[in-house]
Design a protein around this motif. Structure first.
Motif, PDB file in Angstrom:
ATOM      1  N   ILE A   5       0.841  -1.208   0.000  1.00 18.27           N
ATOM      2  CA  ILE A   5       0.000   0.000   0.000  1.00 18.27           C
ATOM      3  C   ILE A   5       0.869   1.248   0.000  1.00 18.27           C
ATOM      4  O   ILE A   5       0.649   2.187  -0.762  1.00 18.27           O
ATOM      5  CB  ILE A   5      -0.950  -0.015   1.217  1.00 18.27           C
ATOM      6  CG1 ILE A   5      -1.936  -1.176   1.068  1.00 18.27           C
ATOM      7  CG2 ILE A   5      -1.694   1.308   1.332  1.00 18.27           C
ATOM      8  CD1 ILE A   5      -2.837  -1.381   2.244  1.00 18.27           C
ATOM      9  N   LEU A   6       1.903   1.221   0.838  1.00 19.06           N
ATOM     10  CA  LEU A   6       2.800   2.375   0.907  1.00 19.06           C
ATOM     11  C   LEU A   6       3.448   2.656  -0.436  1.00 19.06           C
ATOM     12  O   LEU A   6       3.517   3.794  -0.890  1.00 19.06           O
ATOM     13  CB  LEU A   6       3.883   2.117   1.960  1.00 19.06           C
ATOM     14  CG  LEU A   6       3.518   2.546   3.382  1.00 19.06           C
ATOM     15  CD1 LEU A   6       4.653   2.196   4.334  1.00 19.06           C
ATOM     16  CD2 LEU A   6       3.234   4.052   3.426  1.00 19.06           C
ATOM     17  N   ARG A   8       2.398   1.851  -3.366  1.00 20.58           N
ATOM     18  CA  ARG A   8       1.410   2.387  -4.311  1.00 20.58           C
ATOM     19  C   ARG A   8       1.140   3.861  -4.045  1.00 20.58           C
ATOM     20  O   ARG A   8       0.987   4.660  -4.979  1.00 20.58           O
ATOM     21  CB  ARG A   8       0.113   1.579  -4.209  1.00 20.58           C
ATOM     22  CG  ARG A   8       0.209   0.213  -4.884  1.00 20.58           C
ATOM     23  CD  ARG A   8       0.192   0.362  -6.392  1.00 20.58           C
ATOM     24  NE  ARG A   8      -1.092   0.860  -6.853  1.00 20.58           N
ATOM     25  CZ  ARG A   8      -2.080   0.076  -7.274  1.00 20.58           C
ATOM     26  NH1 ARG A   8      -1.903  -1.229  -7.317  1.00 20.58           N
ATOM     27  NH2 ARG A   8      -3.221   0.597  -7.670  1.00 20.58           N
ATOM     28  N   CYS A   9       1.061   4.231  -2.765  1.00 18.83           N
ATOM     29  CA  CYS A   9       0.817   5.633  -2.435  1.00 18.83           C
ATOM     30  C   CYS A   9       1.969   6.506  -2.938  1.00 18.83           C
ATOM     31  O   CYS A   9       1.755   7.589  -3.485  1.00 18.83           O
ATOM     32  CB  CYS A   9       0.646   5.812  -0.927  1.00 18.83           C
ATOM     33  SG  CYS A   9      -0.910   5.162  -0.334  1.00 18.83           S
ATOM     34  N   SER A  12       1.859   7.057  -6.580  1.00 13.30           N
ATOM     35  CA  SER A  12       0.779   7.932  -7.045  1.00 13.30           C
ATOM     36  C   SER A  12       1.168   9.407  -6.973  1.00 13.30           C
ATOM     37  O   SER A  12       0.576  10.236  -7.654  1.00 13.30           O
ATOM     38  CB  SER A  12      -0.487   7.676  -6.247  1.00 13.30           C
ATOM     39  OG  SER A  12      -0.303   8.087  -4.923  1.00 13.30           O
ATOM     40  N   ILE A  13       2.175   9.745  -6.165  1.00 16.59           N
ATOM     41  CA  ILE A  13       2.557  11.166  -6.077  1.00 16.59           C
ATOM     42  C   ILE A  13       3.062  11.710  -7.420  1.00 16.59           C
ATOM     43  O   ILE A  13       2.531  12.709  -7.907  1.00 16.59           O
ATOM     44  CB  ILE A  13       3.574  11.396  -4.937  1.00 16.59           C
ATOM     45  CG1 ILE A  13       2.869  11.145  -3.590  1.00 16.59           C
ATOM     46  CG2 ILE A  13       4.125  12.820  -4.981  1.00 16.59           C
ATOM     47  CD1 ILE A  13       3.776  11.185  -2.396  1.00 16.59           C
ATOM     48  N   GLY A 282      -7.109  11.574  -8.210  1.00 15.82           N
ATOM     49  CA  GLY A 282      -6.841  10.986  -6.899  1.00 15.82           C
ATOM     50  C   GLY A 282      -7.854   9.903  -6.564  1.00 15.82           C
ATOM     51  O   GLY A 282      -7.510   8.828  -6.064  1.00 15.82           O
ATOM     52  N   ALA A 286      -7.123   5.988  -5.885  1.00 16.20           N
ATOM     53  CA  ALA A 286      -7.530   5.369  -4.621  1.00 16.20           C
ATOM     54  C   ALA A 286      -8.436   4.166  -4.889  1.00 16.20           C
ATOM     55  O   ALA A 286      -8.272   3.110  -4.265  1.00 16.20           O
ATOM     56  CB  ALA A 286      -8.244   6.408  -3.758  1.00 16.20           C
ATOM     57  N   LEU A 289      -6.497   1.214  -6.002  1.00 16.32           N
ATOM     58  CA  LEU A 289      -5.738   0.646  -4.892  1.00 16.32           C
ATOM     59  C   LEU A 289      -6.642  -0.232  -4.022  1.00 16.32           C
ATOM     60  O   LEU A 289      -6.291  -1.359  -3.668  1.00 16.32           O
ATOM     61  CB  LEU A 289      -5.119   1.780  -4.074  1.00 16.32           C
ATOM     62  CG  LEU A 289      -4.297   1.351  -2.850  1.00 16.32           C
ATOM     63  CD1 LEU A 289      -3.114   0.499  -3.290  1.00 16.32           C
ATOM     64  CD2 LEU A 289      -3.814   2.563  -2.075  1.00 16.32           C
TER      65      LEU A 289
END
Lengths: 305, 571
Positions: A5-6, A8-9, A12-13, A282, A286, A289
């Protein structure tokens, strides 16, 4: 999992950065500007308006300020409705789009699954042909035809339901059906073909041989494996429903977020265009994800590297 | 950049590509067909009225305002959608008579005008209050007007105040001292206004939204947020209780309004439904009571006229015309422009193509202004047109360069442009390309004078010929023609100084005759306003400016006994 998850986050930035940057510059390439009006404004006043919104500064300075504000989740005032901020517009519009999307999804599930089951159980019989015919119709007719047709029948001929606006439960019915119909037929087809496959499995035949009732077979034995693909369809479907309701929002005068996509581009409302695009980007990231994580739970065999 | 010649079909197609939303365009094309089916189906019921005619259960008046207002701040707004809301929240020195729109006492009980027409003294009524209990004073007007003119406010409509002494200089930053502007509070209840020129329509301007008072203590405290429902304070007949963006604005009766006894509605709801077909469905099903300002879809119009008693079409003080860029050949030649004008069959456009009650005419100032008659203009005369074009050196259109007619993307404009294209080809033998652009690009093109011929429409802000004739002055920012005429400018300047109303009208007529001779613009018709109003609504009258004070509107529950005329009472 947390690591996944981290990661992927983090990925996404830069994606969001690219979306924000591309939108910013594409928007500025369009001729005209947000404060043009048919009535010519004296050049002095025009200059004051530009200065008030910082549009007189070099483009790169504007871009820098925009990114800085974006990082603080401040999307600025709308240029078309200067008494409102874009944050507010999204805060007011998005829950409406979300409600509409959820209502449409409920309709799609409530109609799609039973229809699919019925068609599968009565496979090859008249009911099957009839439902599949209706499904073909549902897939081929676009929302801008279904919407006015429903309005004509239920609002203007029978006077049962309001033809537009948003706020009470009866105003939700027609738009939810209009928006949900293509999804309902998709779910019906998905359910039908999956259930037909499942019903051919050996364990079902065993159950039948043991004399288990038809209903019990469907409910106990076939249910989960039939619904698996439907569940995995839900995530993308919801994201799609929430973001893809522009036409339905227009037909039924629903104050959702969809319309800003189109209208703010026409009125060169730079801040609103950027705000909605970044917000939706966004949202889609999300949603994807969440779906990936959900897969992992549903099917532990899936490996993420 | 060279543009490919466009036929009507490719215009539509490229338009679709440019909007990058084919679904949207397909929708726009299919909806009229569907909507028409609906209309025809509803006609089968053979009602005298369009849709339901049962009054709402509550004492509420609901109308479709169209677009979402950009501003609720009267000093900042420019659009009539904004005006309709502001007119309920605020009241100026004078207010408009609902039938004639003539100024009648508002916050000012009476006024005196000096013989030279330059000084106005307004005497304010003593009982007027803001909705928070403050007294409405002359200072509130001084504050509001100087705020609009303050360059920092950057109000797009500040120029409407330019008849006031030194207003223009202050607004443009040439004068720093705001006390030099010709508006002054002699005491709490006396306001003195000094004008630059004795313009006869100044009293009318005091009904205008830009000149409404605003509550300084609220504006200063909340800044741009002051018009939110939780902050806003007004002095009008209604107060704001709810504002959902792009959905609705809800107002209720203001108990502190000095004339509250005359206000008979409890609530007003203004919806912001943009799609005309959706809006007309709401009207038909009885969810809204009034569809103002051309919110009837244009393809419904020919079927409504004469069939439904709640439909009406009123001539409007607004002109539909084409702006010619006179700065380059061949349009710098007056003969060519005259030929173009004489080759247009205006009656065919209004009576056969549009059929919406528009009034065809080659006059620049629209018909319907009391006391003003336009001089004769270039009416349809194809022989004379062809002769003039030959005289200009293009016999039968030979050698005439291919020019372009631009319009903003809208079905009606496209149909008109195609008709003009055909008429010019048939009568003059010249070929004109059509070019559509979406609104913001179109405005830019026209203001930069990158057009050859461009569509233009103008709605009067006040009922006076100058509202149109000012546009053609060489210094006017709205003159996109590049046309300059010293004699015309001199006549307009003289008309502004003239205190004799008859002499002034003569000067304006002379000025218009210059326009109609030189033809930097090609007038086609005066607009009409098409509206639907439920028979149970009283107190809304057809007006030439499409403005409708709503203070005294009421819902008549016994209209079936008493008739559907907008006159009358509701008790």
């Amino acid at each position: 999992m947390i690591q996944f998850i981290l990661r992927r986050c983090l990925i996404s930035i830069p994606v969001m950065f690219l979306v924000a940057t591309t939108t910013f510059f594409i928007m500025r390439l369009a001729p005209g500007g947000p404060f043009l009006s048919e009535r010519a404004i004296p050049p002095e006043i025009q200059a004051n308006i530009q200065a008030k919104y910082g549009l007189d500064q070099p483009l790169l300075v504007q871009y820098g300020k925009y990114l800085y504000n974006l990082a603080r989740f401040d999307l600025g005032p709308s240029y078309k409705y200067p008494e409102r901020t874009v944050n507010e517009i999204i805060a007011e519009g998005f829950p409406v789009s979300l409600q509409l999307g959820l209502a449409a999804l409920c309709f799609a599930l409530g109609v799609g699954i039973p229809t699919g089951v019925l068609a599968a159980v009565k496979q090859g019989r008249a009911v099957d042909h009839l439902t599949m015919g209706v499904i073909l119709f549902g897939i081929s007719v676009p929302t801008f035809v279904t919407g006015p047709l429903l309005v004509f029948v239920f609002s203007l001929t029978l006077y049962w339901l309001p033809p537009a606006l948003w706020g009470s439960w009866d105003q939700m019915i027609l738009p939810a059906i209009t928006l949900g119909l293509p999804y309902a037929v998709y779910i019906a087809r998905l359910t039908r073909s999956q259930l037909i496959d499942v019903l051919k499995q050996d364990y079902i035949r065993t159950a039948r041989a043991k004399g288990v009732s038809e209903f019990r077979i469907l409910w106990k034995h076939a249910r989960n494996s039939t619904l698996m693909p439907v569940v995995s369809f839900l995530g993308p479907a919801l994201a799609d429903l929430v973001t893809g309701s522009i036409v339905v929002e227009k037909i039924f005068a629903i104050p959702g977020l969809g319309r800003y996509f189109v209208e703010s581009a026409f009125s060169r409302d730079y801040t609103t265009v950027l705000g909605t695009v970044v917000f939706y980007a966004g949202l889609l990231i999300a949603a994807n994800l969440v779906v990936d994580v959900a897969y992992k739970f549903l099917d532990p065999r899936i490996e993420y590297s | 950049m060279e543009r490919t010649p466009l036929t009507a079909e490719t215009v539509a197609a490229t338009g679709a590509c440019r909007t990058a939303s084919t679904r949207h365009t397909a929708l726009a094309r299919l909806l009229p067909v569907l909507a028409l089916t609906l209309l025809l189906a509803s006609c089968r019921r053979e009602s005298e009225y369009f849709g339901k005619t049962d009054p709402p259960e509550e004492n509420v008046f609901r109308f479709n305002n169209g677009a979402e207002p950009e501003y609720l701040d009267p000093g900042m707004m420019t659009a009539n959608t904004d005006e309709r809301i502001a007119a309920m929240l605020f009241e100026g020195l004078t207010q408009k008579d609902p039938r004639t729109l003539q100024p009648m006492p508002g916050i000012a009980e009476r006024w005196e005008i000096a013989p030279d027409g330059l000084t106005y003294t307004f005497f304010l009524r003593r009982g007027a209050q803001w909705s928070d209990g403050h007294t409405v004073t002359a200072h509130d007007f001084v504050y509001a007007w100087t705020r609009v003119l303050d360059p920092k406010t950057a109000s797009a409509f500040a120029s409407i105040l330019y008849p006031i002494l030194n207003a223009e200089q202050f607004n443009q930053g040439k004068l720093k001292d705001r006390s030099q502007v010709g508006v002054e509070a002699l005491d709490n209840y006396t306001l003195r206004v000094r004008l630059q020129d004795p313009v006869p329509y100044f009293l009318y301007l005091t009904t205008f939204f830009t000149l409404y008072p605003v509550p300084s203590w609220i504006v200063e405290k909340h800044g741009a947020d002051w018009t939110r429902p939780e902050h806003v304070v007004g002095n009008g007949a209604f107060r704001l209780i709810e504002h959902r963006i792009n959905d609705r604005i809800v107002l209720e009766k203001n108990p502190r309004y000095y004339n509250a006894a005359q206000v008979r509605l409890d609530r007003v709801i203004a919806y912001a439904v943009v799609d005309l077909y959706t809006a007309i469905n709401l009207y038909e099903s009885g969810e809204v009571d009034w569809m103002p300002s051309n919110s009837v879809p244009s393809d419904f119009v020919p079927h409504m006229q004469g069939r439904f008693r709640d439909y009406s079409s009123t001539p409007q003080l607004a002109s539909y015309y084409f702006t010619i860029n006179t700065t380059h050949p061949p349009f710098d030649n007056r003969l060519v422009r005259r030929a173009l004008a004489l080759a247009i069959d205006r009656r065919a456009i209004t009576d056969e193509l549009l059929r919406g009650g528009q009034i065809p005419g080659s006059n620049f100032v629209p018909v319907g202004l009391p006391g003003y008659q336009s001089p004769p203009g270039p009416d349809y005369n194809p022989q004379e047109a062809a002769r003039l074009l030959a005289e200009a050196g293009y016999p039968g259109g030979k050698g005439f360069p291919e020019m372009e007619l631009s319009f903003n993307t809208l079905e009606t404009h496209k149909r008109i442009a195609e008709a003009m294209q055909q008429m010019w080809e048939k009568n003059l033998g010249i070929r004109i390309r059509l070019h559509n652009e979406e609104w913001a690009s179109f405005i830019k093109t026209r203001q930069n004078k990158e057009h050859d011929i461009a569509r233009q429409g103008w709605i009067a802000d006040y009922p006076d010929p100058a509202a149109f004739l000012d546009l053609m002055e060489s210094t006017n920012g709205n003159n996109d023609t590049g046309w300059k005429n010293a004699k015309y400018d001199a006549l307009m300047t003289a008309s502004r100084k003239e205190t004799d109303p008859f002499r002034r009208i003569e000067l304006l007529q002379q000025a218009e005759s210059i326009v109609l001779d030189e033809l930097p613009v090609l007038p086609l018709y005066s607009y009409s306003v098409n509206t639907l109003l439920k028979p149970y609504v009283k107190g809304i009258y057809p007006t030439s400016l499409d403005m409708h004070p709503l203070n005294e509107v009421c819902i008549d529950r016994r209209w079936r006994e008493r008739g559907d005329s907008p006159d009358g009472h509701c008790e």
